[in-house]
Design a protein around this motif. Structure first.
Motif, PDB file in Angstrom:
ATOM      1  N   TRP A  60       8.889  -1.329  -9.514  1.00 32.30           N
ATOM      2  CA  TRP A  60       8.450  -0.998  -8.163  1.00 32.30           C
ATOM      3  C   TRP A  60       8.083  -2.252  -7.388  1.00 32.30           C
ATOM      4  O   TRP A  60       7.451  -3.159  -7.923  1.00 32.30           O
ATOM      5  N   VAL A  62       6.471  -3.239  -3.411  1.00 34.82           N
ATOM      6  CA  VAL A  62       6.052  -2.880  -2.060  1.00 34.82           C
ATOM      7  C   VAL A  62       6.281  -4.140  -1.220  1.00 34.82           C
ATOM      8  O   VAL A  62       5.585  -5.143  -1.375  1.00 34.82           O
ATOM      9  N   GLU A  64       6.025  -6.426   1.770  1.00 34.21           N
ATOM     10  CA  GLU A  64       4.969  -6.517   2.766  1.00 34.21           C
ATOM     11  C   GLU A  64       5.465  -6.564   4.205  1.00 34.21           C
ATOM     12  O   GLU A  64       4.725  -6.230   5.126  1.00 34.21           O
ATOM     13  N   ASP A 100       8.443   7.214   0.983  1.00 29.66           N
ATOM     14  CA  ASP A 100       7.368   6.987   0.021  1.00 29.66           C
ATOM     15  C   ASP A 100       6.167   6.378   0.740  1.00 29.66           C
ATOM     16  O   ASP A 100       6.326   5.612   1.696  1.00 29.66           O
ATOM     17  N   PRO A 102       3.671   3.639   0.655  1.00 31.57           N
ATOM     18  CA  PRO A 102       3.491   2.380  -0.082  1.00 31.57           C
ATOM     19  C   PRO A 102       2.055   2.147  -0.548  1.00 31.57           C
ATOM     20  O   PRO A 102       1.840   1.590  -1.619  1.00 31.57           O
ATOM     21  N   ARG A 103       1.085   2.593   0.210  1.00 30.01           N
ATOM     22  CA  ARG A 103      -0.316   2.406  -0.201  1.00 30.01           C
ATOM     23  C   ARG A 103      -0.639   3.264  -1.424  1.00 30.01           C
ATOM     24  O   ARG A 103      -1.313   2.810  -2.347  1.00 30.01           O
ATOM     25  N   ARG A 105       1.611   4.224  -3.598  1.00 27.02           N
ATOM     26  CA  ARG A 105       2.384   3.600  -4.682  1.00 27.02           C
ATOM     27  C   ARG A 105       1.581   2.447  -5.267  1.00 27.02           C
ATOM     28  O   ARG A 105       1.518   2.275  -6.477  1.00 27.02           O
ATOM     29  N   GLN A 106       0.972   1.636  -4.414  1.00 29.25           N
ATOM     30  CA  GLN A 106       0.160   0.525  -4.916  1.00 29.25           C
ATOM     31  C   GLN A 106      -1.029   1.020  -5.732  1.00 29.25           C
ATOM     32  O   GLN A 106      -1.371   0.428  -6.742  1.00 29.25           O
ATOM     33  N   LEU A 130       4.643  -2.237   5.441  1.00 29.38           N
ATOM     34  CA  LEU A 130       4.858  -1.967   4.020  1.00 29.38           C
ATOM     35  C   LEU A 130       6.011  -0.995   3.791  1.00 29.38           C
ATOM     36  O   LEU A 130       6.170  -0.018   4.526  1.00 29.38           O
ATOM     37  N   LEU A 131       6.810  -1.281   2.764  1.00 30.79           N
ATOM     38  CA  LEU A 131       7.978  -0.470   2.430  1.00 30.79           C
ATOM     39  C   LEU A 131       8.147  -0.468   0.911  1.00 30.79           C
ATOM     40  O   LEU A 131       8.093  -1.518   0.277  1.00 30.79           O
ATOM     41  N   THR A 132       8.377   0.713   0.336  1.00 37.97           N
ATOM     42  CA  THR A 132       8.519   0.844  -1.111  1.00 37.97           C
ATOM     43  C   THR A 132       9.979   0.702  -1.527  1.00 37.97           C
ATOM     44  O   THR A 132      10.875   1.267  -0.896  1.00 37.97           O
TER      45      THR A 132
END
Length: 138
Positions: A60, A62, A64, A100, A102-103, A105-106, A130-132
């Motif tokens: 994964w 993310v 920035e 998705d 991204p926050r 996911r993080q 942010l992009l996953t």
């Protein structure tokens, strides 16, 4: 100079060359991995340090700066990539996940290891869009 310009200048000219060199020489840097894409114009390998988002057979990222990042545009042109975690290269296919969160996911990645938490803080504070990205490893 806006936030995006300042962050990308520091990353491209200072941080990324140092981190990339260390990783290629086998110096372990907790929380970092190396992503290799194919340049969309040059066709040459392009290597950029990213947060270590390894989770089994999935990696994964993310991004920035979202689609402003060169490696994201390279993935859009050719999703076949390699990721180096530690001393091992693994190939895979990258997928940009626009739906998705991204926050979130993080947060999920942060549960895996402390270094992911530190990376998440840096990405959130320095990021502009942010992009996953999910890489399905072969």
């Amino acid at each position: 100079m806006d936030k995006y310009q300042l962050v990308t200048f520091v990353q491209r000219r200072i941080a990324n060359p140092i981190i990339r060199t260390a990783l290629l020489r086998g110096i372990p840097l907790p929380g970092y991995a190396l992503l290799e894409t194919t340049g969309r114009k040059s066709g040459q390998p392009r290597r950029v340090p990213v947060g270590d988002g390894l989770d089994g057979d999935v990696f994964w990222i993310v991004a920035e700066h979202g689609r402003r990042s060169a490696y994201v545009r390279n993935i859009e042109a050719n999703p076949r990539v390699r990721v180096r975690v530690g001393r091992q290269w693994r190939t895979g296919t990258a997928h940009i996940l626009t739906d998705d969160d991204p926050r979130e996911r993080q947060r999920e990645l942060s549960r895996l290891r402390l270094s992911a938490r530190l990376n998440a803080v840096a990405v959130r504070s320095l990021g502009t869009d942010l992009l996953t990205i999910r890489i399905d490893l072969d």
